[in-house]
Design a protein around this motif. Structure first.
Motif, PDB file in Angstrom:
ATOM      1  N   LYS A  52       1.364  -1.379   0.345  1.00  0.00           N
ATOM      2  CA  LYS A  52      -0.028  -0.024  -0.158  1.00  0.00           C
ATOM      3  C   LYS A  52       1.034   1.318   0.058  1.00  0.00           C
ATOM      4  CE  LYS A  52      -2.177  -2.547  -0.092  1.00  0.00           C
ATOM      5  NZ  LYS A  52      -2.351  -4.047  -0.554  1.00  0.00           N
ATOM      6  N   LEU A 150       5.121 -21.817  -9.808  1.00  0.00           N
ATOM      7  CA  LEU A 150       5.015 -22.890 -10.343  1.00  0.00           C
ATOM      8  C   LEU A 150       6.240 -23.570 -10.521  1.00  0.00           C
ATOM      9  CD1 LEU A 150       3.677 -20.116 -12.921  1.00  0.00           C
ATOM     10  CD2 LEU A 150       2.421 -21.917 -12.205  1.00  0.00           C
ATOM     11  N   GLY A 180      -0.533 -14.466 -13.735  1.00  0.00           N
ATOM     12  CA  GLY A 180      -1.289 -14.980 -12.589  1.00  0.00           C
ATOM     13  C   GLY A 180      -1.542 -13.746 -12.220  1.00  0.00           C
ATOM     14  N   GLY A 181      -3.373 -12.704 -12.893  1.00  0.00           N
ATOM     15  CA  GLY A 181      -4.004 -11.405 -12.603  1.00  0.00           C
ATOM     16  C   GLY A 181      -4.703 -11.671 -11.880  1.00  0.00           C
ATOM     17  N   GLY A 182      -4.511 -12.077 -10.544  1.00  0.00           N
ATOM     18  CA  GLY A 182      -4.766 -12.160  -9.119  1.00  0.00           C
ATOM     19  C   GLY A 182      -4.465 -10.893  -8.875  1.00  0.00           C
ATOM     20  N   TYR A 183      -4.895 -10.672  -7.601  1.00  0.00           N
ATOM     21  CA  TYR A 183      -4.757  -9.394  -6.242  1.00  0.00           C
ATOM     22  C   TYR A 183      -3.116  -8.429  -6.113  1.00  0.00           C
ATOM     23  CZ  TYR A 183      -8.980 -10.276  -3.533  1.00  0.00           C
ATOM     24  OH  TYR A 183     -10.393 -10.247  -3.061  1.00  0.00           O
ATOM     25  N   GLY A 185      -1.183  -9.838  -9.152  1.00  0.00           N
ATOM     26  CA  GLY A 185      -0.723  -9.171 -10.204  1.00  0.00           C
ATOM     27  C   GLY A 185      -0.751  -7.932 -10.193  1.00  0.00           C
ATOM     28  N   GLU A 187      -2.073  -5.429  -8.531  1.00  0.00           N
ATOM     29  CA  GLU A 187      -1.525  -4.939  -7.207  1.00  0.00           C
ATOM     30  C   GLU A 187      -0.080  -3.981  -7.494  1.00  0.00           C
ATOM     31  OE1 GLU A 187      -2.519  -4.927  -3.739  1.00  0.00           O
ATOM     32  OE2 GLU A 187      -4.651  -5.238  -2.838  1.00  0.00           O
ATOM     33  N   LEU A 202      -0.256 -12.335 -17.799  1.00  0.00           N
ATOM     34  CA  LEU A 202      -0.769 -13.763 -18.145  1.00  0.00           C
ATOM     35  C   LEU A 202      -1.746 -14.341 -17.280  1.00  0.00           C
ATOM     36  CD1 LEU A 202       3.484 -14.933 -19.481  1.00  0.00           C
ATOM     37  CD2 LEU A 202       0.662 -12.487 -20.893  1.00  0.00           C
ATOM     38  N   GLU A 203      -2.656 -14.113 -17.953  1.00  0.00           N
ATOM     39  CA  GLU A 203      -4.088 -15.108 -16.959  1.00  0.00           C
ATOM     40  C   GLU A 203      -4.223 -16.527 -17.278  1.00  0.00           C
ATOM     41  OE1 GLU A 203      -5.877 -14.826 -13.839  1.00  0.00           O
ATOM     42  OE2 GLU A 203      -6.475 -16.266 -14.261  1.00  0.00           O
ATOM     43  N   LEU A 205      -6.995 -17.645 -16.423  1.00  0.00           N
ATOM     44  CA  LEU A 205      -8.829 -17.913 -17.310  1.00  0.00           C
ATOM     45  C   LEU A 205      -9.219 -17.126 -18.206  1.00  0.00           C
ATOM     46  CD1 LEU A 205      -9.656 -17.648 -13.052  1.00  0.00           C
ATOM     47  CD2 LEU A 205      -9.494 -19.655 -14.451  1.00  0.00           C
ATOM     48  N   VAL A 269       0.664 -16.734  -8.416  1.00  0.00           N
ATOM     49  CA  VAL A 269      -0.667 -17.401  -9.361  1.00  0.00           C
ATOM     50  C   VAL A 269      -1.537 -18.325  -7.665  1.00  0.00           C
ATOM     51  CG1 VAL A 269       0.336 -18.312 -11.016  1.00  0.00           C
ATOM     52  CG2 VAL A 269       1.285 -19.633  -8.660  1.00  0.00           C
ATOM     53  N   LEU A 319      -6.830 -13.557   3.703  1.00  0.00           N
ATOM     54  CA  LEU A 319      -7.387 -12.085   4.016  1.00  0.00           C
ATOM     55  C   LEU A 319      -6.510 -11.308   5.619  1.00  0.00           C
ATOM     56  CD1 LEU A 319     -10.518 -11.505   1.763  1.00  0.00           C
ATOM     57  CD2 LEU A 319      -7.971 -10.337   1.783  1.00  0.00           C
ATOM     58  N   ILE A 350      -9.070  -4.530  -3.283  1.00  0.00           N
ATOM     59  CA  ILE A 350      -7.843  -4.305  -4.635  1.00  0.00           C
ATOM     60  C   ILE A 350      -7.309  -3.741  -4.519  1.00  0.00           C
ATOM     61  CG2 ILE A 350      -7.544  -5.371  -6.681  1.00  0.00           C
ATOM     62  CD1 ILE A 350      -9.212  -7.041  -6.793  1.00  0.00           C
ATOM     63  N   TYR A 351      -6.028  -3.401  -4.608  1.00  0.00           N
ATOM     64  CA  TYR A 351      -6.173  -1.724  -4.563  1.00  0.00           C
ATOM     65  C   TYR A 351      -5.130  -0.902  -5.774  1.00  0.00           C
ATOM     66  CZ  TYR A 351      -6.678  -1.898   0.494  1.00  0.00           C
ATOM     67  OH  TYR A 351      -7.543  -2.432   2.172  1.00  0.00           O
TER      68      TYR A 351
HETATM   69  P1  NAI Z   1      -4.720 -15.147  -6.056  1.00  0.00           P
HETATM   70  O1  NAI Z   1      -5.713 -15.934  -6.301  1.00  0.00           O
HETATM   71  O2  NAI Z   1      -5.277 -13.589  -5.974  1.00  0.00           O
HETATM   72  O3  NAI Z   1      -4.655 -14.719  -8.120  1.00  0.00           O
HETATM   73  C1  NAI Z   1      -3.838 -15.529  -8.906  1.00  0.00           C
HETATM   74  C2  NAI Z   1      -4.498 -15.609 -10.463  1.00  0.00           C
HETATM   75  O4  NAI Z   1      -2.967 -16.551 -11.031  1.00  0.00           O
HETATM   76  C3  NAI Z   1      -5.905 -16.380 -10.723  1.00  0.00           C
HETATM   77  O5  NAI Z   1      -6.635 -15.723 -11.385  1.00  0.00           O
HETATM   78  C4  NAI Z   1      -5.512 -17.551 -11.148  1.00  0.00           C
HETATM   79  O6  NAI Z   1      -6.493 -17.704 -11.956  1.00  0.00           O
HETATM   80  C5  NAI Z   1      -3.950 -17.047 -12.449  1.00  0.00           C
HETATM   81  N1  NAI Z   1      -3.087 -18.681 -12.126  1.00  0.00           N
HETATM   82  C6  NAI Z   1      -3.432 -19.583 -10.879  1.00  0.00           C
HETATM   83  N2  NAI Z   1      -1.997 -20.742 -12.402  1.00  0.00           N
HETATM   84  C7  NAI Z   1      -2.150 -19.804 -12.644  1.00  0.00           C
HETATM   85  C8  NAI Z   1      -0.823 -19.971 -13.882  1.00  0.00           C
HETATM   86  N3  NAI Z   1      -0.116 -21.503 -14.441  1.00  0.00           N
HETATM   87  N4  NAI Z   1      -0.841 -19.838 -15.164  1.00  0.00           N
HETATM   88  C9  NAI Z   1      -1.234 -17.515 -15.220  1.00  0.00           C
HETATM   89  N5  NAI Z   1      -2.403 -17.548 -14.092  1.00  0.00           N
HETATM   90  C10 NAI Z   1      -2.676 -18.595 -12.965  1.00  0.00           C
HETATM   91  O7  NAI Z   1      -3.105 -14.726  -5.893  1.00  0.00           O
HETATM   92  P2  NAI Z   1      -2.502 -13.820  -5.468  1.00  0.00           P
HETATM   93  O8  NAI Z   1      -2.152 -12.335  -6.184  1.00  0.00           O
HETATM   94  O9  NAI Z   1      -0.919 -15.009  -5.753  1.00  0.00           O
HETATM   95  O10 NAI Z   1      -3.083 -13.698  -4.339  1.00  0.00           O
HETATM   96  C11 NAI Z   1      -2.496 -14.584  -3.445  1.00  0.00           C
HETATM   97  C12 NAI Z   1      -3.100 -14.145  -1.579  1.00  0.00           C
HETATM   98  O11 NAI Z   1      -2.058 -12.831  -1.435  1.00  0.00           O
HETATM   99  C13 NAI Z   1      -4.686 -13.593  -2.302  1.00  0.00           C
HETATM  100  O12 NAI Z   1      -5.664 -15.068  -2.621  1.00  0.00           O
HETATM  101  C14 NAI Z   1      -4.990 -12.592  -2.006  1.00  0.00           C
HETATM  102  O13 NAI Z   1      -5.980 -13.527  -0.544  1.00  0.00           O
HETATM  103  C15 NAI Z   1      -3.846 -12.461  -1.001  1.00  0.00           C
HETATM  104  N6  NAI Z   1      -3.831 -10.752  -1.156  1.00  0.00           N
HETATM  105  C16 NAI Z   1      -4.022  -9.814  -0.528  1.00  0.00           C
HETATM  106  C17 NAI Z   1      -4.472  -8.304  -1.009  1.00  0.00           C
HETATM  107  C18 NAI Z   1      -5.492  -7.328  -0.455  1.00  0.00           C
HETATM  108  O14 NAI Z   1      -5.869  -7.860  -0.173  1.00  0.00           O
HETATM  109  N7  NAI Z   1      -5.833  -6.544  -1.122  1.00  0.00           N
HETATM  110  C19 NAI Z   1      -3.243  -8.233  -2.322  1.00  0.00           C
HETATM  111  C20 NAI Z   1      -2.372  -8.814  -2.869  1.00  0.00           C
HETATM  112  C21 NAI Z   1      -2.473 -10.302  -2.083  1.00  0.00           C
END
Ligand code: NAI
Length: 465
Positions: A52, A150, A180-183, A185, A187, A202-203, A205, A269, A319, A350-351
């Protein structure tokens, strides 16, 4: 003789340290075991807080470079001082982790530095500079999670990194490839894109943020793409090569093979629970075979009497605030009170810019459950404060039960959504209706009026549309 405690917590993150404090406040004698040099766990040291800090600094840099002109502020020669930006981040982390140490002293919680391990019924061994034996009435496992990697792309901390290193780059990467386009990735991708990196996400899904409301996640996707982040959905990374200072990622998307060349790869991821080295197997603590997380009941009890677990180690979203709430409920139960966590009312944020904040059901979840629902929406664009802030992107979306008007979910995309969502969380906690929110007087001019208007839209009709 080992020192005896009512509670020994293993892990001083936002789950464990909060549980220790609450237990101490309720009169229990508590110790907290931590292997890190500082308290606060991932969140304070290498997660929520430093990210943050960098998100804020990078956003200000971006605004100074490209948006201050709109306010009539002419700025020339805006330059990035990355060491200073990182230094500010480190100072914030230091003050907060020291704050936890202060709270431990104030609440007479013993900090035991080293790796904690269950060593039998009511026994914890801590291996640090020396080996310490502790006796515990209750043992709370709160060791959190660590970045998942991975199999064909192990972290090397330099070219293939996790969030930990991506929070501490000493140079802006030219091209950051994010897997991985999650939280994380989105932020950290935002941070480095604002500071000048080309960022390619690269995501796997077909959409971003599958657990979020589809409409809102789609709008965030568009917004980030407009900011210059490049997204490849339905893209499966199949391999990677490292050469001096460069990386190449091979991937497959429907009907095509792709290759990306960059200088760093952020693998984000997901995260996995830290269950190794805790002596779980020897103690007979059961893991959920599907998730690998520690199996607990609603009182956070594992199958082994006297051993409990909370936070990222157990089911549910990873979280910090979820972990803290579990820590409080656990400690209250242990002290003979009735602690409880309402999992339905845990917000997520997500910030990015705009921020995405949500609580309760998404539109998709409501449809899956066959609930007849109503939707109320109101855009930031039509709000006076948003205009004054020059932050008019986004909307508030409120979902209600069509028969009862009861709030089912709130989804906000927009500046300061992270602060605005608190109203939705409170409304859910109190089983409020859209009418309750609409008839709550919101100060003018504030962004909170957008929540009020969206509630009017769900309940009857918005006034300013
Ligand atoms: P995430 O679960 O948010 O996202 C991971 C993404 O990677 C998913 O969209 C998934 O489909 C994709 N993925 C998985 N394997 C893959 C592959 N081989 N190739 C391409 N895409 C792939 O996980 P992330 O971003 O690593 O965060 C981990 C955890 O940390 C989250 O579950 C979240 O709860 C927490 N976090 C929370 C934050 C917040 O509250 N603002 C900020 C950062 C993290």
């Amino acid at each position: 003789m080992p020192e005896r405690y009512d509670l020994v917590v293993i892990g001083a993150g936002p789950g464990g340290y909060v549980a220790a404090i609450r237990a101490a406040q309720l009169g229990l004698k508590a110790a907290c075991v931590e292997k890190g040099k500082t308290l606060g766990g991932t969140c304070l040291n290498i997660g929520c807080i430093p990210s943050k800090a960098l998100l804020e600094s990078s956003e200000l840099y971006h605004l100074a470079k490209s948006r201050f002109g709109r306010h009539g502020i002419a700025v020339k020669g805006v330059e990035l001082d990355l060491p200073r930006m990182q230094g500010r981040k480190n100072d914030i982390v230091k003050s907060l982790t020291e704050g936890v140490a202060f709270l431990f002293r104030k609440n007479k919680i013993a900090t035991v530095t080293g790796v904690g391990r269950i060593a039998g019924k009511g026994k914890v061994t801590v291996t640090g500079d020396q080996v310490t034996e502790l006796e515990a009435g209750a043992i709370l496992l709160a060791t959190g999670s660590e970045p998942a990697s991975l199999p064909f792309l192990p972290f090397d901390g330099k070219q293939v990194v996790s969030s930990t290193e991506a929070l501490a780059f000493d140079k802006v990467p030219e091209h950051l490839i994010v897997i991985g386009g999650g939280y994380i990735g989105l932020e950290l991708g935002s941070v480095w894109a604002r500071l000048g990196s080309k960022v390619t996400v690269l995501e796997f899904l077909p959409r971003l943020l599958p657990l979020n409301d589809g409409e809102i996640a789609g709008l965030l996707h568009k917004s980030l793409a407009k900011q210059g982040l490049e997204f490849h959905l339905e893209t499966r990374v199949t391999g990677a090569k490292k050469e001096a200072g460069k990386v190449t990622v091979q991937a497959e998307a429907p009907g095509k093979k792709l290759e990306f060349k960059g200088d760093k790869i952020l693998v984000s991821v997901g995260r996995k629970p830290v269950t190794t080295g805790l002596g779980l197997e020897e103690a007979g603590v059961k893991l959920d075979p599907k998730t690998g997380k520690v199996a607990v009941n609603e009182r956070f009890e594992t199958n082994v009497p006297g051993v409990y677990a909370i936070g990222d180690l157990i089911d549910g979203p990873m979280l910090a605030h979820k972990a803290s709430h579990e820590g409080i409920a656990f400690a209250e139960n242990l002290a003979g009170k009735s602690g409880h966590v309402n999992y339905y009312a845990i917000p997520s944020v997500i910030y990015t810019a705009p921020e995405l904040a949500a609580v309760g059901f998404t539109e998709e979840q409501i449809k899956e459950r066959g609930i007849e629902s109503k939707v109320g929406k109101f855009p930031f664009m039509a709000n006076g404060r948003a205009k004054a802030l020059d932050e008019t992107e986004g909307l508030v979306k409120i979902l209600t039960d069509a028969r009862t008007d009861k709030l089912l979910g709130m989804h906000i995309l927009g500046t300061r959504a992270s602060e605005m969502i608190a109203e939705g969380v409170l409304a859910l906690e109190f089983s409020a209706s859209a009418e309750d929110i609409a008839r709550t007087c919101h100060a003018h001019p504030t962004l909170s009026e957008i929540v009020g208007e969206a509630a009017w839209a769900a309940y009857a009709r918005a006034l300013h549309s």
